[in-house]
Motif scaffolding. Structure first.
Motif, short mmCIF file in Angstrom:
data_model
loop_
_atom_site.label_atom_id
_atom_site.label_comp_id
_atom_site.label_asym_id
_atom_site.label_seq_id
_atom_site.Cartn_x
_atom_site.Cartn_y
_atom_site.Cartn_z
N ALA A 98 0.83 -1.20 0.00
CA ALA A 98 0.00 0.00 0.00
C ALA A 98 0.86 1.25 0.00
CB ALA A 98 -0.92 0.01 1.22
N TRP A 99 2.12 1.11 0.43
CA TRP A 99 3.01 2.26 0.57
C TRP A 99 4.21 2.22 -0.35
CZ3 TRP A 99 7.59 2.20 4.21
CH2 TRP A 99 8.21 3.45 4.27
N ASN A 100 4.83 1.06 -0.50
CA ASN A 100 6.09 0.96 -1.23
C ASN A 100 6.11 -0.33 -2.05
OD1 ASN A 100 9.55 0.30 -0.28
ND2 ASN A 100 8.78 1.34 -2.09
N MET A 101 6.32 -0.19 -3.37
CA MET A 101 6.38 -1.35 -4.25
C MET A 101 7.65 -1.29 -5.09
SD MET A 101 2.46 -1.89 -5.59
CE MET A 101 2.07 -0.16 -5.88
N ARG A 102 8.12 -2.49 -5.44
CA ARG A 102 9.26 -2.61 -6.33
C ARG A 102 8.93 -3.69 -7.36
NH1 ARG A 102 7.81 -4.06 -2.19
NH2 ARG A 102 9.11 -2.58 -1.10
N HIS A 103 9.76 -3.81 -8.40
CA HIS A 103 9.45 -4.81 -9.43
C HIS A 103 9.55 -6.21 -8.83
CE1 HIS A 103 9.40 -7.00 -13.20
NE2 HIS A 103 9.06 -5.87 -13.79
N PRO A 104 8.58 -7.10 -9.12
CA PRO A 104 8.58 -8.43 -8.51
C PRO A 104 9.58 -9.40 -9.10
CG PRO A 104 6.68 -8.18 -9.94
CD PRO A 104 7.34 -6.83 -9.88
N LEU A 105 10.36 -9.01 -10.11
CA LEU A 105 11.29 -9.91 -10.75
C LEU A 105 12.24 -10.56 -9.74
CD1 LEU A 105 12.65 -11.07 -13.36
CD2 LEU A 105 14.14 -9.05 -13.29
N THR A 106 12.72 -9.80 -8.77
CA THR A 106 13.72 -10.31 -7.83
C THR A 106 13.10 -10.94 -6.59
OG1 THR A 106 13.90 -8.11 -6.85
CG2 THR A 106 15.46 -8.67 -8.59
N GLY A 107 11.77 -10.94 -6.47
CA GLY A 107 11.11 -11.59 -5.35
C GLY A 107 11.45 -10.98 -4.01
N GLY A 108 11.59 -9.66 -3.94
CA GLY A 108 11.99 -9.01 -2.69
C GLY A 108 10.87 -8.39 -1.90
N GLY A 109 9.64 -8.43 -2.42
CA GLY A 109 8.54 -7.70 -1.79
C GLY A 109 8.25 -8.14 -0.36
N MET A 110 8.12 -9.45 -0.14
CA MET A 110 7.79 -9.92 1.21
C MET A 110 8.96 -9.74 2.16
SD MET A 110 5.34 -13.26 0.73
CE MET A 110 6.53 -14.20 -0.23
N THR A 111 10.18 -9.82 1.66
CA THR A 111 11.35 -9.59 2.50
C THR A 111 11.33 -8.16 3.03
OG1 THR A 111 12.68 -11.24 1.36
CG2 THR A 111 13.87 -9.49 2.50
N VAL A 112 11.05 -7.19 2.16
CA VAL A 112 10.94 -5.80 2.60
C VAL A 112 9.78 -5.65 3.58
CG1 VAL A 112 10.47 -3.43 1.86
CG2 VAL A 112 12.02 -4.86 0.51
N ALA A 113 8.64 -6.26 3.27
CA ALA A 113 7.46 -6.12 4.12
C ALA A 113 7.71 -6.65 5.53
CB ALA A 113 6.27 -6.83 3.48
N PHE A 114 8.30 -7.83 5.65
CA PHE A 114 8.55 -8.40 6.98
C PHE A 114 9.59 -7.58 7.75
CE2 PHE A 114 7.01 -12.66 5.23
CZ PHE A 114 5.81 -12.59 5.91
N ASN A 115 10.62 -7.12 7.05
CA ASN A 115 11.62 -6.29 7.73
C ASN A 115 11.01 -4.97 8.18
OD1 ASN A 115 14.60 -5.84 8.35
ND2 ASN A 115 14.15 -4.06 7.08
N ASP A 116 10.20 -4.34 7.31
CA ASP A 116 9.51 -3.11 7.68
C ASP A 116 8.63 -3.32 8.91
OD1 ASP A 116 10.65 -1.78 5.56
OD2 ASP A 116 8.81 -1.62 4.39
N THR A 117 7.89 -4.43 8.91
CA THR A 117 6.98 -4.73 10.00
C THR A 117 7.73 -4.94 11.30
OG1 THR A 117 5.39 -5.73 8.47
CG2 THR A 117 5.19 -6.32 10.79
N LEU A 118 8.83 -5.67 11.24
CA LEU A 118 9.64 -5.93 12.42
C LEU A 118 10.14 -4.63 13.03
CD1 LEU A 118 11.23 -7.95 14.23
CD2 LEU A 118 13.04 -7.90 12.50
N LEU A 119 10.71 -3.76 12.20
CA LEU A 119 11.25 -2.50 12.69
C LEU A 119 10.15 -1.58 13.21
CD1 LEU A 119 13.90 -1.75 9.91
CD2 LEU A 119 14.31 -2.73 12.17
N LEU A 120 9.03 -1.51 12.50
CA LEU A 120 7.94 -0.62 12.90
C LEU A 120 7.32 -1.07 14.22
CD1 LEU A 120 6.08 1.77 12.28
CD2 LEU A 120 4.62 0.19 10.97
N ALA A 121 7.08 -2.37 14.37
CA ALA A 121 6.46 -2.87 15.60
C ALA A 121 7.35 -2.59 16.80
CB ALA A 121 6.19 -4.37 15.47
N ARG A 122 8.66 -2.79 16.65
CA ARG A 122 9.57 -2.52 17.75
C ARG A 122 9.55 -1.04 18.15
NH1 ARG A 122 14.84 -6.03 15.63
NH2 ARG A 122 14.20 -8.06 16.52
N GLU A 123 9.37 -0.17 17.17
CA GLU A 123 9.33 1.27 17.45
C GLU A 123 8.00 1.67 18.09
OE1 GLU A 123 11.60 3.57 17.06
OE2 GLU A 123 13.09 2.83 15.62
N LEU A 124 6.89 1.17 17.55
CA LEU A 124 5.57 1.62 18.01
C LEU A 124 5.30 1.23 19.46
CD1 LEU A 124 3.25 1.00 14.92
CD2 LEU A 124 4.02 3.20 15.85
#
Length: 496
Positions: free
Chosen positions: A301-327
């Motif tokens: 919903a906020w940040n997308m990249r080309h799916p060729l490299t299969g990195g979308g879920m990796t970014v999403a889980f890392n974002d979630t981990l960092l955000l939850a720890r901060e919130l």
């Protein structure tokens, strides 16, 4: 109209939303009063999508840190040990560093496991309801909650109030433009991936993602997602052909390894082709004046990249981990100034991994998908670079897989590939057509060809260092090469 209050309302129980609900519950267990979280999803039935099926090693590590690694169990997930790039019958092996492993799987099965994990977390209510609008304060514009209709409520709307609303409703988000404005919310659609499932297909290297380069067309991505199922994703640029199956059979299939021909023909004969847009949406910093008060965007919903490299879920889980720890460190999530400070810190803390994967996704797509003589020279140099082995493989694949989130390493390898490509261009044999010849011969460039190669070398380097687009102006001066991936990096680093 019914109403209920929570500390956090999350819209969308997909990858990011489900992970955030579980993480906030888990990380807030030490707070004086654990968070109350509502996770709203339009349909809790198993989703059926053609992307979100490959989790890089960096994503597996983030999932483990979230306490959700068990979600990879009992879904017939397949270990992934690296990549194989196929061009013209030749294979380039790009393994992950020893000890690192990704996973591939049916997207829907994985999502159901994430949702089950979130549902079991203390303080989390998983609710099947369609969110129709954000509720805003009429005086300040702050988001106070959402209005939604439960599946079995006969159209009766319900209000879910919260100190903080997180929008994680995916790439087709209904609320992206409301939160961050229409201009910033506009994604760059680079084409589409057209997908199908192949039965009992044999890949060039088992348990490796396969990227097949097709001359004149975009790349083809294949990876096994279950014991007998292999996903194929075919890049199709805009405008889409009127007959996709005919396009695949006529233009794509003949250039793929012969072992894949029959499985592809069988899949096309019995399966409906589906497609997903290949979108690029750079991340806008959130909080304060940047986005609407009281709401956060997360995931696609906020940040997308080309799916060729299969990195979308990796970014999403890392974002979630960092955000939850901060919130969970914020005593009052209704204090937008405190939340904004967290969002600012989070935005830059995520950059090493997110920016590296985002930039690589577009750059590699342009490199693998463009039919341009200058990019072709760089692509040849890239393959030769990988063939050197050692750090020439470990470094780039560590960046790609989220193992080593290091923009400086990305910088180093980019220029190493660029200048190695020039060395290859001057010193390695290439096809030469002689007058009245039926086929080319292989020959090293002659000295009298060097002036022309020097000019071409300026264009090769400037072509890819100054534009993320495949039709970049190849005549730019060499000095622009020092601006590494300038438009892509600018999209990651600019202030809004």
């Amino acid at each position: 109209m019914w109403s209920k209050s929570y500390d956090v309302v999350i819209v969308g129980a997909g990858v990011a939303g489900s992970a955030l609900a579980h993480a906030l519950s888990s990380f807030s267990s030490t707070r004086p009063s654990p968070l109350r979280i509502a996770l709203l999803e339009r349909s809790l039935a198993e989703p059926d999508r053609i992307v979100g099926e490959l989790l890089q090693p960096g994503g597996v590590a983030a999932l483990r840190a979230l306490g959700m690694e068990s979600c990879l169990d009992d879904i017939d997930a397949v270990p992934v040990h690296g990549y194989c790039v196929v061009e013209g019958g030749a294979n380039v092996h790009i393994p992950y560093p020893e000890g690192h492993e990704g996973r591939s799987f049916h997207h829907g099965r994985f999502i159901q496991r994430l949702r089950a994990k979130a549902r079991a977390a203390p303080g989390v209510d998983v609710i099947e309801a369609t969110v129709s609008e954000l509720i805003e304060c009429q005086f300040t514009g702050r988001v106070l909650g959402v209005q939604a209709t439960r599946k079995d409520a006969d159209g009766e709307k319900e209000t879910f109030y919260a100190d903080l609303v997180v929008i994680a409703d995916g790439c087709f988000s209904n609320f992206r433009s409301t939160v961050m404005g229409a201009a910033a919310a506009k994604a760059d659609v680079r084409g589409h991936f057209v997908g199908a499932i192949l039965e009992d297909a044999v890949l060039p290297i088992p348990q490796h993602g396969t990227v097949a380069l097709v001359k004149g067309f975009g790349p083809v991505l294949l990876y096994q997602i279950a014991e007998h199922d292999t996903r194929i994703l075919i890049d199709v640029k805009n405008p889409l052909p009127s007959d996709l199956k005919k396009h695949i059979l006529s233009n794509i299939l003949p250039q793929l390894p012969s072992a894949l021909h029959l499985p592809i023909e069988n899949a096309l004969a019995k399966e409906r082709l589906r497609r997903m847009p290949n979108s690029f949406l750079p991340p806008v910093e959130q909080g304060n004046r940047h986005t609407k008060e009281g709401a956060i965007l997360l995931g696609d919903a906020w940040n997308m990249r080309h799916p060729l490299t299969g990195g979308g879920m990796t970014v999403a889980f890392n974002d979630t981990l960092l955000l939850a720890r901060e919130l969970v460190t914020v005593g009052d999530l209704g204090d937008w100034s405190a939340v904004s400070r967290v969002l600012h810190h989070w935005h830059w803390a995520r950059k090493p991994l997110a920016a590296t994967i985002n930039v690589l996704s577009i750059a590699l797509y342009d490199l693998f998908g463009a039919d341009d003589e200058y990019l072709a020279a760089l692509r040849t140099g890239c393959f030769k670079y990988f063939e050197r082995g050692g750090e020439c493989v470990n470094g780039p694949v560590s960046l790609l897989s989220g193992i080593t989130p290091d923009p400086v390493l990305l910088f180093n390898h980019f220029f190493a590939v660029a200048f190695y490509s020039l060395w290859i261009m001057f010193t390695h044999p290439r096809d030469v057509w002689l007058p009245n010849a039926d086929k080319p011969i292989r020959a090293v460039p002659r000295f009298d060809e060097y002036p022309g190669l020097v000019i071409k070398s300026f264009r090769v380097v400037s072509c890819v260092s100054t534009s993320p687009h495949p039709n970049a102006n190849a005549g730019l001066e060499f000095w622009t090469a020092v601006i590494v991936f300038a438009p892509l990096l600018w999209s990651e680093l600019k202030w809004w």
